[in-house]
Scaffold this motif. Structure first.
Motif, PDB file in Angstrom:
ATOM      1  N   LYS A  60       0.820  -1.216   0.000  1.00  0.00           N
ATOM      2  CA  LYS A  60       0.000   0.000   0.000  1.00  0.00           C
ATOM      3  C   LYS A  60       0.851   1.262   0.000  1.00  0.00           C
ATOM      4  CE  LYS A  60      -3.845  -2.129   2.396  1.00  0.00           C
ATOM      5  NZ  LYS A  60      -4.649  -2.159   3.611  1.00  0.00           N
ATOM      6  N   GLU A  61       1.989   1.226   0.667  1.00  0.00           N
ATOM      7  CA  GLU A  61       2.835   2.404   0.799  1.00  0.00           C
ATOM      8  C   GLU A  61       3.653   2.700  -0.468  1.00  0.00           C
ATOM      9  OE1 GLU A  61       3.594  -0.431   2.769  1.00  0.00           O
ATOM     10  OE2 GLU A  61       1.996   0.028   4.165  1.00  0.00           O
ATOM     11  N   LEU A  62       3.662   1.777  -1.411  1.00  0.00           N
ATOM     12  CA  LEU A  62       4.464   1.940  -2.619  1.00  0.00           C
ATOM     13  C   LEU A  62       3.690   2.778  -3.641  1.00  0.00           C
ATOM     14  CD1 LEU A  62       7.225   0.955  -3.619  1.00  0.00           C
ATOM     15  CD2 LEU A  62       6.047  -0.946  -4.694  1.00  0.00           C
ATOM     16  N   PRO A  63       4.257   3.903  -4.066  1.00  0.00           N
ATOM     17  CA  PRO A  63       3.526   4.788  -4.983  1.00  0.00           C
ATOM     18  C   PRO A  63       3.544   4.281  -6.424  1.00  0.00           C
ATOM     19  CG  PRO A  63       5.681   5.702  -4.531  1.00  0.00           C
ATOM     20  CD  PRO A  63       5.557   4.440  -3.702  1.00  0.00           C
ATOM     21  N   VAL A  64       2.676   3.333  -6.727  1.00  0.00           N
ATOM     22  CA  VAL A  64       2.581   2.779  -8.075  1.00  0.00           C
ATOM     23  C   VAL A  64       1.459   3.500  -8.813  1.00  0.00           C
ATOM     24  CG1 VAL A  64       2.033   0.717  -9.411  1.00  0.00           C
ATOM     25  CG2 VAL A  64       3.461   0.521  -7.372  1.00  0.00           C
ATOM     26  N   ASN A  65       1.771   4.030  -9.978  1.00  0.00           N
ATOM     27  CA  ASN A  65       0.772   4.697 -10.803  1.00  0.00           C
ATOM     28  C   ASN A  65       0.085   3.648 -11.669  1.00  0.00           C
ATOM     29  OD1 ASN A  65      -0.682   6.089 -12.737  1.00  0.00           O
ATOM     30  ND2 ASN A  65       0.844   7.705 -12.952  1.00  0.00           N
ATOM     31  N   ARG A  66      -1.084   3.212 -11.265  1.00  0.00           N
ATOM     32  CA  ARG A  66      -1.797   2.150 -11.972  1.00  0.00           C
ATOM     33  C   ARG A  66      -2.277   2.571 -13.363  1.00  0.00           C
ATOM     34  NH1 ARG A  66      -3.171  -2.637  -9.897  1.00  0.00           N
ATOM     35  NH2 ARG A  66      -2.504  -3.059  -7.787  1.00  0.00           N
ATOM     36  N   GLU A  67      -2.247   3.869 -13.652  1.00  0.00           N
ATOM     37  CA  GLU A  67      -2.613   4.345 -14.988  1.00  0.00           C
ATOM     38  C   GLU A  67      -1.493   4.106 -15.995  1.00  0.00           C
ATOM     39  OE1 GLU A  67      -5.641   5.599 -15.869  1.00  0.00           O
ATOM     40  OE2 GLU A  67      -6.240   5.058 -13.828  1.00  0.00           O
ATOM     41  N   GLU A  68      -0.266   3.895 -15.512  1.00  0.00           N
ATOM     42  CA  GLU A  68       0.873   3.744 -16.413  1.00  0.00           C
ATOM     43  C   GLU A  68       1.660   2.446 -16.243  1.00  0.00           C
ATOM     44  OE1 GLU A  68       3.393   7.160 -16.069  1.00  0.00           O
ATOM     45  OE2 GLU A  68       1.750   8.549 -16.467  1.00  0.00           O
ATOM     46  N   PHE A  69       1.654   1.861 -15.059  1.00  0.00           N
ATOM     47  CA  PHE A  69       2.503   0.700 -14.774  1.00  0.00           C
ATOM     48  C   PHE A  69       1.890  -0.590 -15.293  1.00  0.00           C
ATOM     49  CE2 PHE A  69       4.125  -2.549 -11.695  1.00  0.00           C
ATOM     50  CZ  PHE A  69       5.453  -2.489 -12.075  1.00  0.00           C
ATOM     51  N   LEU A  70       2.628  -1.294 -16.145  1.00  0.00           N
ATOM     52  CA  LEU A  70       2.229  -2.591 -16.696  1.00  0.00           C
ATOM     53  C   LEU A  70       0.824  -2.547 -17.297  1.00  0.00           C
ATOM     54  CD1 LEU A  70       3.740  -4.984 -14.010  1.00  0.00           C
ATOM     55  CD2 LEU A  70       4.607  -4.536 -16.309  1.00  0.00           C
ATOM     56  N   ARG A  71       0.600  -1.622 -18.208  1.00  0.00           N
ATOM     57  CA  ARG A  71      -0.721  -1.447 -18.818  1.00  0.00           C
ATOM     58  C   ARG A  71      -0.881  -2.236 -20.108  1.00  0.00           C
ATOM     59  NH1 ARG A  71      -4.924   0.509 -16.158  1.00  0.00           N
ATOM     60  NH2 ARG A  71      -5.671   1.525 -18.014  1.00  0.00           N
ATOM     61  N   SER A  72       0.202  -2.532 -20.797  1.00  0.00           N
ATOM     62  CA  SER A  72       0.069  -3.218 -22.083  1.00  0.00           C
ATOM     63  C   SER A  72       0.648  -4.633 -22.009  1.00  0.00           C
ATOM     64  CB  SER A  72       0.778  -2.431 -23.189  1.00  0.00           C
ATOM     65  OG  SER A  72       2.180  -2.569 -23.075  1.00  0.00           O
ATOM     66  N   TYR A  73       0.224  -5.440 -22.959  1.00  0.00           N
ATOM     67  CA  TYR A  73       0.749  -6.794 -23.064  1.00  0.00           C
ATOM     68  C   TYR A  73       2.260  -6.756 -23.266  1.00  0.00           C
ATOM     69  CZ  TYR A  73       1.217 -11.613 -24.651  1.00  0.00           C
ATOM     70  OH  TYR A  73       1.605 -12.914 -24.779  1.00  0.00           O
TER      71      TYR A  73
END
Length: 96
Positions: A60-73
């Motif tokens: 939870k504390e890790l600032p991962v941007n879900r809009e950009e991280f690992l979005r494509s195949y």
């Protein structure tokens, strides 16, 4: 495995090189066999990866941007190839 400075930079380049493209969603089995452990400021954080369904979870504390991280195949393929290059081995979940 502990990454060398060179392999750590290669991993960072893969993560930074991801492009915003149409999202790809695979089936959701989420059986992670690989985890990135990050040690910073005397704390451990992690990202669990499932290459079978191309999904991940993170501290939870890790600032991962879900809009950009690992979005494509292709992002997933690049990261999987990196792990295999480092000698990681696993089997994809078997279909029932």
């Amino acid at each position: 495995m502990i990454l060398t400075p060179e392999s750590r930079q290669e991993l960072l380049d893969i993560i930074k090189g991801q492009k915003i493209v149409k999202t790809w969603d695979g089936a959701f089995c989420f059986e992670p066999h690989n985890t990135l452990f990050i040690y910073k400021d005397n704390q451990w954080k992690n990202i669990e990866l499932c290459f079978g369904c191309k999904q991940y979870n993170h501290s939870k504390e890790l600032p991962v941007n879900r809009e950009e991280f690992l979005r494509s195949y292709q992002d997933w393929i690049n990261l999987e190839n990196f792990f295999r290059k480092q000698g990681a081995q696993w089997e994809a979940p078997k279909k029932k």
